[in-house]
Design an enzyme around this catalytic site. Sequence first.
Site: not given
Length: 214
Positions: A12, A86
């Site tokens: 990201h 994550e």
Amino acid sequence: MDKTTRILAIRHGETAWNVDTRIQGHLDIPLNDTGRWQAQRLARALAARDTIHAVYSSDLQRAHETANAIATATGAPLATHTGLRERGFGIFEGKTYVEIEQTWPEESEHWRQRTPHWAPAGGESLLQVRERVTHTLRELAARHPGQQIVLVAHGGVMDQLYRAATGQDLQAPRTWQLGNTAVNRLLWTPEGLSLVGWADTSHLEDNSLDEIST
């Protein structure tokens, strides 16, 4: 039939917590202004040079916002998958690296040494993350034989993909970069994963992309 799936694995865009070296984990932190700019540059570059058949994203907004920019620019369908999240860092989440070292010195040592079975309280071990990421990769790649897909996720996910593609051990020191919006190219077949290219950030230096509307 071509069973190969081409994969663009992308971390990201930047967040304020990236700048502050603050652990995000499963906390839902948005992109900052730089991160949104990076996402737009990336999206324009991919739209100009790649054929994308599908975009898959972590459900956390920093990844999803990056993925949405890509889907909008390329016209590819976008779907979220929690398997692309994550690593869960439990009690470490929201803390800076320095705060973690000062508050939990013993746990911090396990983290630095990459102890495979160790997990911060409330979080995931590296073994658990590896299993989650590799399972998710197989699931998504198998849907698209002969096609190219984008996976937008996080630094911990990118690290696991690199290790899987190159045979690096979980405890091997990291010598590869995990830059925000870097393009990492992989090939997947039912026999395994291989590395094509890593950490391409050329789109961030290409000022001509600012002139392309999305």
